[in-house]
Design a protein around this motif. Structure first.
Motif, PDB file in Angstrom:
ATOM      1  N   PHE A 168      17.449   7.072  27.368  1.00 17.15           N
ATOM      2  CA  PHE A 168      17.693   5.636  27.306  1.00 17.15           C
ATOM      3  C   PHE A 168      17.385   4.929  26.009  1.00 17.15           C
ATOM      4  CE2 PHE A 168      13.443   3.894  27.894  1.00 17.15           C
ATOM      5  CZ  PHE A 168      12.763   5.028  28.285  1.00 17.15           C
ATOM      6  N   LEU A 169      16.733   5.547  25.056  1.00 22.13           N
ATOM      7  CA  LEU A 169      16.446   4.848  23.788  1.00 22.13           C
ATOM      8  C   LEU A 169      16.275   5.906  22.725  1.00 22.13           C
ATOM      9  CD1 LEU A 169      13.579   2.188  23.946  1.00 22.13           C
ATOM     10  CD2 LEU A 169      15.943   1.788  23.336  1.00 22.13           C
ATOM     11  N   SER A 170      16.642   5.580  21.505  1.00 17.34           N
ATOM     12  CA  SER A 170      16.390   6.568  20.456  1.00 17.34           C
ATOM     13  C   SER A 170      14.947   6.414  19.973  1.00 17.34           C
ATOM     14  CB  SER A 170      17.379   6.391  19.315  1.00 17.34           C
ATOM     15  OG  SER A 170      17.324   5.068  18.883  1.00 17.34           O
ATOM     16  N   ASN A 171      14.410   7.505  19.516  1.00 22.07           N
ATOM     17  CA  ASN A 171      13.025   7.529  19.031  1.00 22.07           C
ATOM     18  C   ASN A 171      13.036   8.169  17.651  1.00 22.07           C
ATOM     19  OD1 ASN A 171      10.217   7.493  18.897  1.00 22.07           O
ATOM     20  ND2 ASN A 171       9.999   9.433  20.007  1.00 22.07           N
ATOM     21  N   ASP A 172      13.122   7.350  16.620  1.00 21.60           N
ATOM     22  CA  ASP A 172      13.176   7.873  15.260  1.00 21.60           C
ATOM     23  C   ASP A 172      11.765   8.056  14.715  1.00 21.60           C
ATOM     24  OD1 ASP A 172      15.852   7.733  15.448  1.00 21.60           O
ATOM     25  OD2 ASP A 172      16.152   6.164  13.957  1.00 21.60           O
ATOM     26  N   LEU A 173      11.497   9.261  14.220  1.00 25.41           N
ATOM     27  CA  LEU A 173      10.185   9.519  13.626  1.00 25.41           C
ATOM     28  C   LEU A 173      10.328   9.363  12.114  1.00 25.41           C
ATOM     29  CD1 LEU A 173       9.032  12.659  15.673  1.00 25.41           C
ATOM     30  CD2 LEU A 173       8.947  10.248  16.285  1.00 25.41           C
ATOM     31  N   VAL A 174       9.529   8.460  11.555  1.00 23.21           N
ATOM     32  CA  VAL A 174       9.692   8.116  10.133  1.00 23.21           C
ATOM     33  C   VAL A 174       8.436   8.486   9.334  1.00 23.21           C
ATOM     34  CG1 VAL A 174      11.293   6.209  10.633  1.00 23.21           C
ATOM     35  CG2 VAL A 174       8.831   5.757  10.572  1.00 23.21           C
ATOM     36  N   ALA A 175       8.643   8.672   8.033  1.00 20.90           N
ATOM     37  CA  ALA A 175       7.502   8.981   7.152  1.00 20.90           C
ATOM     38  C   ALA A 175       6.838   7.665   6.755  1.00 20.90           C
ATOM     39  CB  ALA A 175       7.992   9.708   5.916  1.00 20.90           C
ATOM     40  N   ILE A 176       5.503   7.639   6.778  1.00 25.05           N
ATOM     41  CA  ILE A 176       4.798   6.395   6.435  1.00 25.05           C
ATOM     42  C   ILE A 176       3.685   6.656   5.416  1.00 25.05           C
ATOM     43  CG2 ILE A 176       5.260   5.174   8.593  1.00 25.05           C
ATOM     44  CD1 ILE A 176       2.368   5.943   9.460  1.00 25.05           C
ATOM     45  N   ALA A 177       3.376   5.618   4.661  1.00 25.84           N
ATOM     46  CA  ALA A 177       2.274   5.684   3.687  1.00 25.84           C
ATOM     47  C   ALA A 177       1.692   4.283   3.533  1.00 25.84           C
ATOM     48  CB  ALA A 177       2.801   6.193   2.354  1.00 25.84           C
ATOM     49  N   HIS A 178       0.554   4.205   2.909  1.00 26.94           N
ATOM     50  CA  HIS A 178      -0.037   2.905   2.582  1.00 26.94           C
ATOM     51  C   HIS A 178       0.963   2.133   1.713  1.00 26.94           C
ATOM     52  CE1 HIS A 178      -2.650  -0.067   0.761  1.00 26.94           C
ATOM     53  NE2 HIS A 178      -3.579   0.237   1.672  1.00 26.94           N
ATOM     54  N   ALA A 179       1.029   0.837   1.893  1.00 25.44           N
ATOM     55  CA  ALA A 179       2.012   0.032   1.153  1.00 25.44           C
ATOM     56  C   ALA A 179       1.878   0.188  -0.361  1.00 25.44           C
ATOM     57  CB  ALA A 179       1.871  -1.428   1.559  1.00 25.44           C
ATOM     58  N   ASP A 180       0.662   0.517  -0.842  1.00 20.49           N
ATOM     59  CA  ASP A 180       0.458   0.686  -2.300  1.00 20.49           C
ATOM     60  C   ASP A 180       0.670   2.122  -2.765  1.00 20.49           C
ATOM     61  OD1 ASP A 180      -0.252  -1.911  -2.320  1.00 20.49           O
ATOM     62  OD2 ASP A 180      -2.427  -1.542  -2.317  1.00 20.49           O
ATOM     63  N   HIS A 181       0.985   3.006  -1.849  1.00 21.07           N
ATOM     64  CA  HIS A 181       1.129   4.434  -2.211  1.00 21.07           C
ATOM     65  C   HIS A 181       2.299   4.589  -3.193  1.00 21.07           C
ATOM     66  CE1 HIS A 181       1.675   8.747  -1.717  1.00 21.07           C
ATOM     67  NE2 HIS A 181       0.529   8.795  -1.047  1.00 21.07           N
ATOM     68  N   PRO A 182       2.149   5.436  -4.236  1.00 31.61           N
ATOM     69  CA  PRO A 182       3.224   5.593  -5.222  1.00 31.61           C
ATOM     70  C   PRO A 182       4.576   5.994  -4.595  1.00 31.61           C
ATOM     71  CG  PRO A 182       1.300   6.950  -5.791  1.00 31.61           C
ATOM     72  CD  PRO A 182       0.950   6.201  -4.553  1.00 31.61           C
ATOM     73  N   LEU A 183       4.531   6.741  -3.494  1.00 30.34           N
ATOM     74  CA  LEU A 183       5.805   7.178  -2.882  1.00 30.34           C
ATOM     75  C   LEU A 183       6.631   5.995  -2.367  1.00 30.34           C
ATOM     76  CD1 LEU A 183       4.876  10.385  -0.805  1.00 30.34           C
ATOM     77  CD2 LEU A 183       5.947  10.255  -3.054  1.00 30.34           C
ATOM     78  N   THR A 184       5.942   4.891  -2.049  1.00 33.92           N
ATOM     79  CA  THR A 184       6.687   3.733  -1.511  1.00 33.92           C
ATOM     80  C   THR A 184       7.516   3.050  -2.612  1.00 33.92           C
ATOM     81  OG1 THR A 184       4.859   2.206  -1.895  1.00 33.92           O
ATOM     82  CG2 THR A 184       4.936   3.238   0.270  1.00 33.92           C
ATOM     83  N   GLN A 185       7.218   3.354  -3.875  1.00 33.83           N
ATOM     84  CA  GLN A 185       7.955   2.745  -4.985  1.00 33.83           C
ATOM     85  C   GLN A 185       9.260   3.498  -5.249  1.00 33.83           C
ATOM     86  OE1 GLN A 185       6.552  -0.074  -5.980  1.00 33.83           O
ATOM     87  NE2 GLN A 185       4.882   0.501  -4.573  1.00 33.83           N
ATOM     88  N   GLN A 186       9.343   4.732  -4.719  1.00 27.50           N
ATOM     89  CA  GLN A 186      10.519   5.552  -5.037  1.00 27.50           C
ATOM     90  C   GLN A 186      11.671   5.238  -4.085  1.00 27.50           C
ATOM     91  OE1 GLN A 186       7.685   9.318  -6.147  1.00 27.50           O
ATOM     92  NE2 GLN A 186       9.777   9.785  -5.473  1.00 27.50           N
ATOM     93  N   HIS A 187      12.855   5.326  -4.679  1.00 23.18           N
ATOM     94  CA  HIS A 187      14.059   5.070  -3.900  1.00 23.18           C
ATOM     95  C   HIS A 187      14.246   6.139  -2.834  1.00 23.18           C
ATOM     96  CE1 HIS A 187      16.774   1.876  -4.081  1.00 23.18           C
ATOM     97  NE2 HIS A 187      17.846   2.657  -3.922  1.00 23.18           N
TER      98      HIS A 187
END
Ligand code: PGA
Length: 314
Positions: A168-187
């Motif tokens: 009945f619903l999709s369950n997407d598992l996503v990668a997460i990091a702290h908002a300041d983590h360098p990976l969050t700056q990458q496209h």
């Protein structure tokens, strides 16, 4: 046991007749109230008195005088009849879905949306009780094996249990990091690069872990596991404390921006899974469970989608 009791206190019907005689004040009144002949009423009272082994009343002129045994029997007979009436009312309420218990067990990650399904249903049937168990996927499967609940919600159904299922619903598992983590700056981030960072993983038995492990295995990559944590919320707080990155259901992040956690754009993610709403094929559903199932099938999906949508950060 039942026949021994009958032998000592008479039948339910005899108690009913005794009460009618007491309330009406005469055999004649009781026979009219119960649509019985007077000899039948007298005969049943005689049998009741024989079963009890004591006289129930004495006739003095036109009046009936009840003995102590008669009064004690009348008191208990009234309690029994009242209880039966209550039971009758309770059962008709159940038939009319005014009361009863709905038992639902869901995986921890489903707790973010299942309450939004339960809310409107409980408003519709305010007299019902809900037993809502939240546990990890493995514990939900164990409850299912024991047949403890009406319905189960989790992803990745086990084989061989004989289930009826609604996806009945999709369950997407996503990668997460702290908002300041360098990976969050990458496209975009490659899976290899993501896996070089300390990884926080759910406990064994968790559906999130099950899907994450299967994903890494399929990709032939091993994450750099730093901590095993048996809670989505604790993982989020560990991410906030810069203890590592993780993969969690997007449902856990409904308020992610507020917490300062960001989704990272990792190749091949999200892992796409689906929530299943299931029940055991062989188990008879109560009228309340049937009503809930119909509600889920007709309105539930849409309701949860809307609830999740309104929870998304702007
Ligand atoms: P979990 O379950 O909360 O045990 O990780 C989610 C699922 O069943 O996918």
């Amino acid at each position: 046991m039942a026949s021994r009791l009958h032998a000592h206190i008479g039948t339910f019907r005899q108690l009913e007749i005794l009460l009618a005689v007491y309330d009406g004040g005469s055999v004649k009144a009781a026979s009219e109230a119960l649509f019985l002949t007077q000899p039948t009423v007298s005969m049943q009272l005689k049998k009741l008195s024989e079963a009890i082994g004591l006289p129930l009343y004495q006739q003095v002129g036109r009046r009936l005088h009840f003995t102590d045994a008669g009064l004690a029997t009348i008191k208990t007979a009234r309690q029994i009849l009242n209880s039966c009436e209550e039971l009758d009312m309770h059962l008709s309420n159940l038939r009319g879905l005014k009361s009863g218990t709905l038992r639902l067990a869901c995986a921890t990650t489903a707790k973010y949306f299942i309450p939004h399904l339960l809310g409107p249903f409980c408003e519709r049937y305010p007299g019902i009780d809900i037993q809502f168990t939240v546990a990890n996927r493995q514990q939900v499967i164990e409850r299912m094996e024991q047949g403890l609940d009406d319905f189960y919600v989790f992803s990745h159904l086990p084989q061989g249990l004989g289930l009826e299922v609604i996806e009945f619903l999709s369950n997407d598992l996503v990668a997460i990091a702290h908002a300041d983590h360098p990976l969050t700056q990458q496209h975009s981030v490659s899976l290899e690069e993501f896996c070089q960072h300390d990884f926080l993983i759910r406990e064994k038995g968790s559906g999130t872990r099950f899907a994450t492990e299967a994903f890494f295995q399929e990709k032939g990559i091993t994450p750099n596991v730093k901590m095993t944590i048996a809670s989505n919320e604790a993982i989020i707080h560990c991410v906030l404390s810069r203890l590592g990155v993780s993969i969690l259901s997007a449902h856990t992040l409904a308020f992610g921006e507020i917490y300062g956690v960001k989704v990272i754009n990792v190749d091949a993610l999200p892992i796409q899974t689906k929530w299943s709403f299931s029940w055991l094929q062989g188990k008879a559903l109560s009228p309340l469970a049937q009503e809930f199932l119909e509600y889920v099938e007709t309105e539930g999906r849409q309701m949860m989608k809307q609830a999740l949508h309104t929870m998304q950060p702007n």
